[in-house]
Write a protein that holds these residues in place. Structure first.
Motif, PDB file in Angstrom:
ATOM      1  N   ASP A  48       0.902  -1.341  -0.099  1.00 40.42           N
ATOM      2  CA  ASP A  48      -0.107  -0.064  -0.017  1.00 40.42           C
ATOM      3  C   ASP A  48       0.912   1.530  -0.037  1.00 40.42           C
ATOM      4  O   ASP A  48       0.658   2.294  -0.657  1.00 40.42           O
ATOM      5  CB  ASP A  48      -0.922   0.032   1.113  1.00 40.42           C
ATOM      6  N   ALA A  51       2.250   1.658  -3.657  1.00 41.07           N
ATOM      7  CA  ALA A  51       1.056   2.069  -4.340  1.00 41.07           C
ATOM      8  C   ALA A  51       1.155   3.526  -4.152  1.00 41.07           C
ATOM      9  O   ALA A  51       0.752   4.348  -5.267  1.00 41.07           O
ATOM     10  CB  ALA A  51       0.091   1.208  -4.026  1.00 41.07           C
ATOM     11  N   GLY A  54       3.907   5.377  -5.762  1.00 46.23           N
ATOM     12  CA  GLY A  54       3.493   5.332  -7.292  1.00 46.23           C
ATOM     13  C   GLY A  54       2.615   6.499  -7.591  1.00 46.23           C
ATOM     14  O   GLY A  54       2.662   7.374  -8.705  1.00 46.23           O
ATOM     15  N   ARG A  55       1.489   6.644  -7.008  1.00 45.07           N
ATOM     16  CA  ARG A  55       0.438   7.716  -7.197  1.00 45.07           C
ATOM     17  C   ARG A  55       1.146   9.115  -7.176  1.00 45.07           C
ATOM     18  O   ARG A  55       0.948   9.864  -7.897  1.00 45.07           O
ATOM     19  CB  ARG A  55      -0.577   7.367  -6.439  1.00 45.07           C
ATOM     20  N   PRO A  60       2.430   5.287 -13.769  1.00 47.05           N
ATOM     21  CA  PRO A  60       0.944   4.701 -14.594  1.00 47.05           C
ATOM     22  C   PRO A  60       0.429   3.877 -13.638  1.00 47.05           C
ATOM     23  O   PRO A  60       1.107   3.222 -12.660  1.00 47.05           O
ATOM     24  CB  PRO A  60       1.468   4.058 -15.535  1.00 47.05           C
ATOM     25  N   ASP A  61      -0.892   3.417 -13.958  1.00 46.44           N
ATOM     26  CA  ASP A  61      -1.474   2.368 -13.026  1.00 46.44           C
ATOM     27  C   ASP A  61      -0.906   1.069 -13.191  1.00 46.44           C
ATOM     28  O   ASP A  61      -1.159   0.272 -12.385  1.00 46.44           O
ATOM     29  CB  ASP A  61      -2.902   2.186 -13.583  1.00 46.44           C
ATOM     30  N   SER A  62       0.027   0.763 -14.308  1.00 48.19           N
ATOM     31  CA  SER A  62       0.598  -0.345 -14.274  1.00 48.19           C
ATOM     32  C   SER A  62       1.829  -0.686 -13.397  1.00 48.19           C
ATOM     33  O   SER A  62       2.530  -1.726 -13.302  1.00 48.19           O
ATOM     34  CB  SER A  62       1.134  -0.650 -15.770  1.00 48.19           C
ATOM     35  N   PHE A  63       2.182   0.460 -12.691  1.00 45.65           N
ATOM     36  CA  PHE A  63       3.254   0.369 -11.740  1.00 45.65           C
ATOM     37  C   PHE A  63       2.959  -0.569 -10.776  1.00 45.65           C
ATOM     38  O   PHE A  63       1.720  -0.968 -10.043  1.00 45.65           O
ATOM     39  CB  PHE A  63       3.091   1.689 -10.762  1.00 45.65           C
ATOM     40  N   ALA A  65       4.239  -1.477  -7.589  1.00 44.85           N
ATOM     41  CA  ALA A  65       4.159  -1.352  -6.336  1.00 44.85           C
ATOM     42  C   ALA A  65       5.074  -2.351  -5.396  1.00 44.85           C
ATOM     43  O   ALA A  65       4.739  -2.930  -4.412  1.00 44.85           O
ATOM     44  CB  ALA A  65       2.680  -1.382  -5.540  1.00 44.85           C
ATOM     45  N   SER A  73      11.100   2.804 -12.301  1.00 50.07           N
ATOM     46  CA  SER A  73      10.297   3.859 -12.402  1.00 50.07           C
ATOM     47  C   SER A  73      11.070   5.074 -12.162  1.00 50.07           C
ATOM     48  O   SER A  73      10.833   6.031 -12.920  1.00 50.07           O
ATOM     49  CB  SER A  73       8.866   3.554 -11.813  1.00 50.07           C
TER      50      SER A  73
END
Length: 137
Positions: A48, A51, A54-55, A60-63, A65, A73
């Motif tokens: 979490d 994630a 990353g946000r 991107p949503d494909s990260f 985590a 990245s």
């Protein structure tokens, strides 16, 4: 003002931002107009937390985590093209000690990669109890 430590590419990497220096360093970031991203995910576990990071970084949503995805990245010049970037990290309570140690190692490796590319990645941690040197003067 004396030259900012943030202009010294050879020193870029993860550091503890002490409360005594916080306001001055944030002022330098603004004065130098350095891109800065605050990463403070409210999370209760490693996945979490990553994630949320990353946000915050706009990955991107494909990260994935995970720490390997974070390194990849961070070093992707299409995702982060800036010549200098300051990450301001907090709320690491969502990571256990091993997770914090791994995060610091990943950020150091990414900073080394950025330096090899002629760029500077700073990771400034705002929180007690981390095994980090304070940001040099």
């Amino acid at each position: 003002m004396a030259a900012s430590v943030l202009a010294r590419r050879e020193l870029a990497g993860p550091y503890l931002l002490t409360p005594q220096r916080r306001d001055a360093v944030l002022g330098e970031i603004r004065e130098l107009e350095l891109p800065s991203i605050e990463i403070r995910p409210s999370a209760t576990g490693r996945t979490d937390w990553l994630a949320g990071a990353g946000r915050a970084l706009g990955f991107p949503d494909s990260f994935g985590a995970n720490f390997d995805a974070l390194f990849d990245s961070l070093c992707d010049r299409e995702l982060l093209p800036q010549p200098t970037l300051v990450l301001r990290l907090g709320n690491t309570a969502g990571l256990d000690e091993a997770g914090c140690d791994t995060l610091i190692a990943v950020l150091q490796a990414a900073a080394d990669e950025w330096r090899d590319q002629g760029r500077s990645l700073w990771a400034l941690f705002d929180g007690p109890g981390l095994d980090l040197d304070a940001l040099p003067r």
